[in-house]
Design a protein around this motif. Structure first.
Motif, mmCIF file in Angstrom:
data_model
loop_
_atom_site.group_PDB
_atom_site.id
_atom_site.type_symbol
_atom_site.label_atom_id
_atom_site.label_comp_id
_atom_site.label_asym_id
_atom_site.label_seq_id
_atom_site.Cartn_x
_atom_site.Cartn_y
_atom_site.Cartn_z
ATOM 1 N N ASN A 108 0.846 -1.203 0.000
ATOM 2 C CA ASN A 108 0.000 0.000 0.000
ATOM 3 C C ASN A 108 0.879 1.251 0.000
ATOM 4 O O ASN A 108 1.824 1.320 0.773
ATOM 5 C CB ASN A 108 -0.875 0.036 1.256
ATOM 6 C CG ASN A 108 -1.520 -1.299 1.532
ATOM 7 O OD1 ASN A 108 -2.271 -1.814 0.701
ATOM 8 N ND2 ASN A 108 -1.209 -1.899 2.673
ATOM 9 N N VAL A 109 0.538 2.201 -0.841
ATOM 10 C CA VAL A 109 1.285 3.462 -0.836
ATOM 11 C C VAL A 109 0.335 4.650 -0.997
ATOM 12 O O VAL A 109 -0.719 4.535 -1.621
ATOM 13 C CB VAL A 109 2.340 3.566 -1.974
ATOM 14 C CG1 VAL A 109 3.525 2.677 -1.718
ATOM 15 C CG2 VAL A 109 1.746 3.319 -3.342
ATOM 16 N N MET A 110 0.758 5.758 -0.416
ATOM 17 C CA MET A 110 0.050 7.013 -0.658
ATOM 18 C C MET A 110 1.095 7.972 -1.208
ATOM 19 O O MET A 110 2.195 8.089 -0.653
ATOM 20 C CB MET A 110 -0.559 7.556 0.628
ATOM 21 C CG MET A 110 -1.546 8.685 0.359
ATOM 22 S SD MET A 110 -2.007 9.535 1.869
ATOM 23 C CE MET A 110 -3.427 8.600 2.333
ATOM 24 N N ILE A 111 0.764 8.605 -2.320
ATOM 25 C CA ILE A 111 1.725 9.479 -2.992
ATOM 26 C C ILE A 111 1.098 10.842 -3.264
ATOM 27 O O ILE A 111 -0.107 10.938 -3.516
ATOM 28 C CB ILE A 111 2.229 8.814 -4.306
ATOM 29 C CG1 ILE A 111 3.369 9.612 -4.928
ATOM 30 C CG2 ILE A 111 1.107 8.595 -5.308
ATOM 31 C CD1 ILE A 111 4.130 8.872 -6.027
ATOM 32 N N LYS A 112 1.943 11.843 -3.155
ATOM 33 C CA LYS A 112 1.540 13.222 -3.399
ATOM 34 C C LYS A 112 2.404 13.702 -4.561
ATOM 35 O O LYS A 112 3.595 13.389 -4.606
ATOM 36 C CB LYS A 112 1.902 14.023 -2.148
ATOM 37 C CG LYS A 112 1.038 15.196 -1.828
ATOM 38 C CD LYS A 112 1.417 15.766 -0.466
ATOM 39 C CE LYS A 112 2.561 16.749 -0.614
ATOM 40 N NZ LYS A 112 2.926 17.386 0.671
ATOM 41 N N ALA A 113 1.818 14.441 -5.505
ATOM 42 C CA ALA A 113 2.620 14.927 -6.644
ATOM 43 C C ALA A 113 1.889 16.092 -7.302
ATOM 44 O O ALA A 113 0.778 16.462 -6.887
ATOM 45 C CB ALA A 113 2.836 13.805 -7.654
ATOM 46 N N LEU A 114 2.511 16.644 -8.328
ATOM 47 C CA LEU A 114 1.852 17.638 -9.173
ATOM 48 C C LEU A 114 1.521 16.959 -10.493
ATOM 49 O O LEU A 114 2.274 16.102 -10.956
ATOM 50 C CB LEU A 114 2.780 18.827 -9.455
ATOM 51 C CG LEU A 114 3.324 19.596 -8.260
ATOM 52 C CD1 LEU A 114 4.268 20.703 -8.747
ATOM 53 C CD2 LEU A 114 2.174 20.219 -7.450
ATOM 54 N N ASP A 115 0.414 17.382 -11.123
ATOM 55 C CA ASP A 115 0.106 16.848 -12.452
ATOM 56 C C ASP A 115 0.709 17.770 -13.518
ATOM 57 O O ASP A 115 1.425 18.725 -13.197
ATOM 58 C CB ASP A 115 -1.408 16.637 -12.620
ATOM 59 C CG ASP A 115 -2.205 17.941 -12.644
ATOM 60 O OD1 ASP A 115 -1.585 19.033 -12.768
ATOM 61 O OD2 ASP A 115 -3.444 17.876 -12.557
ATOM 62 N N GLU A 116 0.412 17.486 -14.784
ATOM 63 C CA GLU A 116 1.042 18.230 -15.886
ATOM 64 C C GLU A 116 0.564 19.680 -15.956
ATOM 65 O O GLU A 116 1.106 20.482 -16.698
ATOM 66 C CB GLU A 116 0.833 17.501 -17.225
ATOM 67 C CG GLU A 116 -0.578 17.490 -17.777
ATOM 68 C CD GLU A 116 -1.538 16.545 -17.044
ATOM 69 O OE1 GLU A 116 -1.129 15.877 -16.058
ATOM 70 O OE2 GLU A 116 -2.710 16.494 -17.453
ATOM 71 N N GLU A 124 -4.025 7.309 -3.202
ATOM 72 C CA GLU A 124 -3.764 6.197 -2.296
ATOM 73 C C GLU A 124 -4.072 4.916 -3.042
ATOM 74 O O GLU A 124 -5.155 4.782 -3.631
ATOM 75 C CB GLU A 124 -4.635 6.318 -1.038
ATOM 76 C CG GLU A 124 -4.248 5.285 -0.006
ATOM 77 C CD GLU A 124 -4.926 5.495 1.349
ATOM 78 O OE1 GLU A 124 -5.856 6.327 1.436
ATOM 79 O OE2 GLU A 124 -4.519 4.812 2.299
ATOM 80 N N VAL A 125 -3.119 4.000 -3.082
ATOM 81 C CA VAL A 125 -3.306 2.759 -3.832
ATOM 82 C C VAL A 125 -2.966 1.592 -2.921
ATOM 83 O O VAL A 125 -1.915 1.571 -2.282
ATOM 84 C CB VAL A 125 -2.403 2.723 -5.088
ATOM 85 C CG1 VAL A 125 -2.902 1.684 -6.052
ATOM 86 C CG2 VAL A 125 -2.359 4.071 -5.763
ATOM 87 N N ASN A 126 -3.861 0.610 -2.879
ATOM 88 C CA ASN A 126 -3.700 -0.491 -1.933
ATOM 89 C C ASN A 126 -3.669 -1.844 -2.613
ATOM 90 O O ASN A 126 -3.831 -1.961 -3.821
ATOM 91 C CB ASN A 126 -4.832 -0.434 -0.905
ATOM 92 C CG ASN A 126 -4.770 0.855 -0.101
ATOM 93 O OD1 ASN A 126 -3.703 1.246 0.369
ATOM 94 N ND2 ASN A 126 -5.882 1.547 0.013
ATOM 95 N N ASP A 127 -3.454 -2.858 -1.775
ATOM 96 C CA ASP A 127 -3.560 -4.259 -2.181
ATOM 97 C C ASP A 127 -2.512 -4.713 -3.191
ATOM 98 O O ASP A 127 -2.748 -5.653 -3.948
ATOM 99 C CB ASP A 127 -4.965 -4.567 -2.729
ATOM 100 C CG ASP A 127 -6.036 -4.270 -1.687
ATOM 101 O OD1 ASP A 127 -5.745 -4.520 -0.493
ATOM 102 O OD2 ASP A 127 -7.118 -3.785 -2.047
ATOM 103 N N GLY A 128 -1.372 -4.049 -3.213
ATOM 104 C CA GLY A 128 -0.299 -4.514 -4.098
ATOM 105 C C GLY A 128 -0.694 -4.530 -5.557
ATOM 106 O O GLY A 128 -0.180 -5.342 -6.337
#
Ligand code: ZN
Length: 181
Positions: A108-116, A124-128
């Motif tokens: 599981n990871v949660m990521i912060k970023a800027l878009d284009e 937030e993306v889970n479950d591999g």
């Protein structure tokens, strides 16, 4: 926008850390276009700027398959803000044509970023899922870390690299990840 040459494992640029983007300028928007064109032309699910020789903290991912509409996600200056769990899966990389090996990742990871467009977003993306693993794989490229550095079995991985005429594992780059055991 154009399809660029993808650097192969062994090229120094792949091991160099990438710089933060100060402004999502026209140049960065072009870079994003080139990354997407190059990723799609090579049937990849992700591509990071250093793989086309540009050390900026930018990568793209699209995990859509088959008849699904394209779903590109652009990550500029990404930060992984949460990670947990662990999962082993077979991974490859466009810089390692045809070579796959088992690696250990967070589930599981949660990521912060800027878009284009320079807008901040959190994902937030889970479950591999493939997306969770792709995020970690591409994020690593920005720090000069390659998927083989996470391999489960270095001898098996070396055999695979040899088979596809790629340089051997760099032992000093192998990661010790007790938190993922
Ligand atoms: Zn890669």
């Amino acid at each position: 926008m154009a399809v660029k040459k993808i650097l192969r494992y062994g090229e120094k640029t792949l091991r160099e850390p990438s710089k933060e983007v100060h402004k999502v300028s026209k140049k960065i928007v072009e870079l994003v276009g080139d990354l997407l064109d190059t990723m799609y032309a090579n049937n990849g699910v992700g591509l990071a700027a250093p793989q086309i020789g540009i050390n900026y903290r930018v990568f793209v991912i699209d995990v859509s398959t088959g008849d699904e509409p394209l779903n590109p996600i652009v990550f500029i200056n990404p930060k992984i803000i949460k990670k947990s769990g662990s999962i082993v899966s077979n991974e490859g990389c466009l810089s390692f044509p045809e070579a796959y090996t088992d690696v250990r990742r967070y589930k599981n990871v949660m990521i912060k970023a800027l878009d284009e467009k320079g807008r901040a977003f959190t994902l937030e993306v889970n479950d591999g899922s493939l997306l969770a693993r792709a995020i970690q794989h591409e994020f690593d490229h920005l720090d000069g870390i390659l998927f083989i550095d996470h391999c489960i079995n270095r001898f098996e991985t070396d055999d695979v690299l040899k088979k596809y005429n790629l340089p051997p594992i760099e032992a000093d780059k192998l990661l010790s990840e007790p938190e993922l055991e």
